[in-house]
Design a protein around this motif. Structure first.
Motif, PDB file in Angstrom:
ATOM      1  N   SER A   1     -12.293 -33.422 -13.735  1.00  0.00           N
ATOM      2  CA  SER A   1     -11.316 -33.961 -12.794  1.00  0.00           C
ATOM      3  C   SER A   1     -10.580 -35.103 -13.475  1.00  0.00           C
ATOM      4  O   SER A   1     -10.921 -35.500 -14.597  1.00  0.00           O
ATOM      5  N   ALA A   2      -9.590 -35.688 -12.797  1.00  0.00           N
ATOM      6  CA  ALA A   2      -8.783 -36.736 -13.428  1.00  0.00           C
ATOM      7  C   ALA A   2      -9.622 -37.922 -13.923  1.00  0.00           C
ATOM      8  O   ALA A   2      -9.473 -38.337 -15.077  1.00  0.00           O
ATOM      9  N   PRO A   3     -10.519 -38.498 -13.109  1.00  0.00           N
ATOM     10  CA  PRO A   3     -11.310 -39.626 -13.617  1.00  0.00           C
ATOM     11  C   PRO A   3     -12.189 -39.254 -14.811  1.00  0.00           C
ATOM     12  O   PRO A   3     -12.291 -40.016 -15.778  1.00  0.00           O
ATOM     13  N   LEU A   4     -12.822 -38.085 -14.753  1.00  0.00           N
ATOM     14  CA  LEU A   4     -13.669 -37.652 -15.860  1.00  0.00           C
ATOM     15  C   LEU A   4     -12.838 -37.396 -17.113  1.00  0.00           C
ATOM     16  O   LEU A   4     -13.235 -37.780 -18.223  1.00  0.00           O
ATOM     17  N   ALA A   5     -11.695 -36.762 -16.957  1.00  0.00           N
ATOM     18  CA  ALA A   5     -10.840 -36.474 -18.110  1.00  0.00           C
ATOM     19  C   ALA A   5     -10.401 -37.774 -18.787  1.00  0.00           C
ATOM     20  O   ALA A   5     -10.429 -37.894 -20.022  1.00  0.00           O
ATOM     21  N   TYR A   6     -10.000 -38.765 -17.989  1.00  0.00           N
ATOM     22  CA  TYR A   6      -9.579 -40.035 -18.577  1.00  0.00           C
ATOM     23  C   TYR A   6     -10.756 -40.803 -19.168  1.00  0.00           C
ATOM     24  O   TYR A   6     -10.616 -41.509 -20.166  1.00  0.00           O
ATOM     25  N   ALA A   7     -11.929 -40.687 -18.552  1.00  0.00           N
ATOM     26  CA  ALA A   7     -13.115 -41.344 -19.101  1.00  0.00           C
ATOM     27  C   ALA A   7     -13.461 -40.763 -20.470  1.00  0.00           C
ATOM     28  O   ALA A   7     -13.938 -41.478 -21.363  1.00  0.00           O
ATOM     29  N   LYS A   8     -13.238 -39.471 -20.649  1.00  0.00           N
ATOM     30  CA  LYS A   8     -13.497 -38.843 -21.941  1.00  0.00           C
ATOM     31  C   LYS A   8     -12.463 -39.241 -22.990  1.00  0.00           C
ATOM     32  O   LYS A   8     -12.741 -39.217 -24.181  1.00  0.00           O
ATOM     33  N   ILE A   9     -11.270 -39.573 -22.537  1.00  0.00           N
ATOM     34  CA  ILE A   9     -10.247 -40.064 -23.464  1.00  0.00           C
ATOM     35  C   ILE A   9     -10.604 -41.483 -23.905  1.00  0.00           C
ATOM     36  O   ILE A   9     -10.505 -41.837 -25.081  1.00  0.00           O
ATOM     37  N   GLY A  10     -11.030 -42.296 -22.958  1.00  0.00           N
ATOM     38  CA  GLY A  10     -11.432 -43.677 -23.251  1.00  0.00           C
ATOM     39  C   GLY A  10     -11.985 -44.286 -21.986  1.00  0.00           C
ATOM     40  O   GLY A  10     -11.357 -44.207 -20.923  1.00  0.00           O
ATOM     41  N   ARG A  11     -13.163 -44.875 -22.076  1.00  0.00           N
ATOM     42  CA  ARG A  11     -13.838 -45.389 -20.884  1.00  0.00           C
ATOM     43  C   ARG A  11     -12.949 -46.349 -20.091  1.00  0.00           C
ATOM     44  O   ARG A  11     -13.022 -46.417 -18.870  1.00  0.00           O
TER      45      ARG A  11
ATOM     46  N   GLY B   1     -14.776 -32.420 -25.299  1.00  0.00           N
ATOM     47  CA  GLY B   1     -13.920 -31.353 -24.802  1.00  0.00           C
ATOM     48  C   GLY B   1     -14.361 -29.992 -25.290  1.00  0.00           C
ATOM     49  O   GLY B   1     -15.408 -29.844 -25.906  1.00  0.00           O
ATOM     50  N   ARG B   2     -13.533 -29.017 -25.003  1.00  0.00           N
ATOM     51  CA  ARG B   2     -13.847 -27.650 -25.416  1.00  0.00           C
ATOM     52  C   ARG B   2     -13.643 -27.454 -26.913  1.00  0.00           C
ATOM     53  O   ARG B   2     -14.340 -26.716 -27.558  1.00  0.00           O
ATOM     54  N   ARG B   3     -12.589 -28.125 -27.424  1.00  0.00           N
ATOM     55  CA  ARG B   3     -12.219 -27.883 -28.821  1.00  0.00           C
ATOM     56  C   ARG B   3     -12.252 -29.154 -29.661  1.00  0.00           C
ATOM     57  O   ARG B   3     -12.658 -29.147 -30.803  1.00  0.00           O
ATOM     58  N   LEU B   4     -11.785 -30.265 -29.100  1.00  0.00           N
ATOM     59  CA  LEU B   4     -11.660 -31.486 -29.870  1.00  0.00           C
ATOM     60  C   LEU B   4     -12.956 -32.269 -29.876  1.00  0.00           C
ATOM     61  O   LEU B   4     -13.745 -32.209 -28.959  1.00  0.00           O
TER      62      LEU B   4
ATOM     63  N   HIS C   1      -8.164 -28.864 -18.767  1.00  0.00           N
ATOM     64  CA  HIS C   1      -8.851 -27.738 -19.409  1.00  0.00           C
ATOM     65  C   HIS C   1      -9.633 -28.178 -20.640  1.00  0.00           C
ATOM     66  O   HIS C   1     -10.792 -27.796 -20.818  1.00  0.00           O
ATOM     67  N   GLU C   2      -9.026 -28.994 -21.492  1.00  0.00           N
ATOM     68  CA  GLU C   2      -9.689 -29.380 -22.745  1.00  0.00           C
ATOM     69  C   GLU C   2     -10.805 -30.388 -22.521  1.00  0.00           C
ATOM     70  O   GLU C   2     -11.865 -30.300 -23.120  1.00  0.00           O
ATOM     71  N   ARG C   3     -10.574 -31.352 -21.605  1.00  0.00           N
ATOM     72  CA  ARG C   3     -11.600 -32.359 -21.338  1.00  0.00           C
ATOM     73  C   ARG C   3     -12.631 -31.873 -20.311  1.00  0.00           C
ATOM     74  O   ARG C   3     -13.644 -32.538 -20.088  1.00  0.00           O
ATOM     75  N   ILE C   4     -12.363 -30.742 -19.676  1.00  0.00           N
ATOM     76  CA  ILE C   4     -13.270 -30.116 -18.700  1.00  0.00           C
ATOM     77  C   ILE C   4     -13.682 -31.107 -17.616  1.00  0.00           C
ATOM     78  O   ILE C   4     -14.853 -31.442 -17.455  1.00  0.00           O
TER      79      ILE C   4
END
Length: 499
Positions: A70-80, A495-498, A65-68
């Motif tokens: 799928s799993a690969p995209l969410a993890y890519a937004k956390i760190g490539r 993300g949506r908030r961070l 929800h926060e990274r908006i």
């Protein structure tokens, strides 16, 4: 292109519950409860739910929800450098679990039609293994494709394709709103029908009578945590993708609690029907219940069909039972395909329709090896390696990456801003320390057993070439996909908030 969203949180909840409720809820939970102390098993089971299942489910909802994405995209937004982990999760589930899971659903579909005429006759065991599967002597002896299974397999993949092809609102959400109430209604019929059978109370007594002495066995607790982890579809990448389709204001913790408790409540409810029928069978044959209780595949395709042959109206009861399994399996299958499709769309901006068609054709072709005479043996090996090693490793890494390389307290604040049930600092501790420790213990236990003695009595060659290499092939595919250039700008939007 704007990201699709659920039409309602109810639709999201039904889809998430549909993913969580699968074949294991009907046959595996009931057997585990019986084997591990009956009613006493609820103590480790609920402990596992509260300390690992729900916290990890909230984490996956929160990240999606926060990274908006799928799993690969969410993890890519956390760190490539972590994108590969998301790809490994969705590749394991689609090009591993879904390939053989679809075959088991096909078995259930075939047995749905067999039920009307009780085609298994007086010896369901011989019918299943020798006539239906025609199991070969070793994994190396593939033999011919079993056409009844192939036809069922085509129907399963076609149904899954049609639902995912139609998108989030018109496909998955709509189907889930139909499939889940249907499943509950069919299960209720089974439960109330089974309670009218002679000997039903004997089965129920064995199901719920607590044997607290078994709680001293560490294996009981490990099995409870394993069951919770797999029954909630954790580590699959599914819940991350589903949560990414939620609107800005969504009750993350409320939906996680409802998903978890509905899923586990369904397992308990379905167990009533399972053991009432086994009690009837024990009474009809004059045997102790322990002699008619078998685990997983044997329960569904041998013990239950035999009971159906003994009971009045057993053909209709059998049809309802196997239809339940088909519906439960199909709702989970759809979520597995969607997790991968969502990931490819996020990164490569591929059109959903042709992508879904291509994925399902590839999936069908990959599933065919499990419809051969050696299919059951391949299924057993691949399932063991993917679920006991692949998914558990994904779960461990998920906790470590998000817990230690991401701002977990800020993620908790995001959840608390929009949720009905507020999380405390204890949640951070569970994600960073407790859950990965439990999963590592499960992993270590499985590894020790497999090193001590080859799994299932198979040869080391079969275990390495089929199990280990299937696992590594999916890992290699994950790295290939992660290192392909992005064709969208999704990974640049945080993300949506961070920030």
């Amino acid at each position: 292109m704007a990201r699709e969203q659920w039409k309602s949180e109810w639709g999201f909840l039904m889809a998430a519950v549909g993913s969580a409720i699968g074949l294991g809820n009907i046959w595996r939970f009931s057997y585990l409860a019986y084997e591990h102390g009956g009613g006493a098993f609820l103590i480790p089971y609920l402990t596992a739910l509260l300390t690992a299942g729900i916290p990890l489910l909230i984490l996956e909802y929160a990240i999606g929800h926060e990274r908006i994405g799928s799993a690969p995209l969410a993890y890519a937004k956390i760190g490539r450098r972590w994108e590969w982990l998301g790809w490994w999760a969705v590749c394991l589930t689609l090009f591993g679990i879904m390939l053989y899971y679809s075959v088991v659903i096909a078995w259930c579909l075939d047995y749905f039609f067999y039920s009307f005429r009780l085609a298994w006759g007086d010896d369901p065991n011989a019918f299943f293994f020798k006539r239906f599967l025609q199991v070969s002597d070793s994994p190396a002896d593939l033999g011919e494709i079993r056409t009844p299974i192939l036809y069922g397999l085509i129907a399963v993949w076609f149904s899954s394709w049609w639902i995912v092809y139609r998108g989030v609102q018109r496909g998955i959400e709509l189907a889930s709103k139909i499939l889940m109430p249907t499943l509950l209604g069919l299960t209720a019929i089974l439960v109330f029908w089974s309670l009218t059978l002679d000997g039903a109370l004997t089965g129920l007594k064995a199901y719920v009578t607590p044997d607290f002495s078994k709680l001293a066995n560490p294996k009981v607790w490990i099995d409870a945590y394993s069951q919770i982890f797999f029954t909630l579809s954790l580590g699959f990448g599914i819940m991350i993708a589903y949560a990414s389709y939620l609107p800005d204001k969504a009750d993350i913790t409320g939906n996680a609690l409802l998903t978890a408790f509905i899923n586990c409540g369904y397992s308990l409810f379905a167990g009533i029907a399972v053991f009432a029928v086994l009690g009837f069978m024990a009474s009809a044959e004059g045997k102790p219940l322990a002699e008619v209780v078998t685990k997983s595949i044997g329960l569904a395709f041998v013990a239950y069909p035999k009971a159906m042959s003994l009971m009045p109206g057993g053909n209709l009861f059998g049809a309802v039972f196997f239809l339940c399994l088909v519906v439960a399996g199909l709702s989970s299958a759809v979520s597995i395909i969607e997790a991968f499709v969502s990931a490819v769309v996020d990164k490569f901006d591929a059109p959903r329709g042709p992508l879904t068609t291509g994925v399902c054709i590839l999936g069908l072709l990959g599933s065919i090896v499990f419809s051969t005479r050696a299919g059951l043996l391949w299924l057993d090996i691949v399932d063991h390696f993917l679920t006991h090693y692949g998914l558990v490793l994904v779960g461990v890494l998920e906790c470590l990456v998000i817990g230690w390389f991401f701002r977990l307290p800020l993620l908790r604040e995001h959840v608390n801003r929009i949720s009905s049930f507020r999380l405390g600092a204890y949640w951070d501790g569970l994600i960073k320390f407790f859950v990965p420790l439990v999963l590592l213990l499960i992993l270590a236990g499985d590894l020790y057993q497999d090193v001590t003695e080859p799994y299932g009595g198979y040869s080391w060659v079969a275990l390495i070439l089929i199990g280990r290499d299937w696992l590594l092939a999916n890992l290699a595919l994950a790295f290939v996909l992660a290192n392909r250039p992005w064709r969208t700008e999704n990974h640049r939007r945080r993300g949506r908030r961070l920030t």
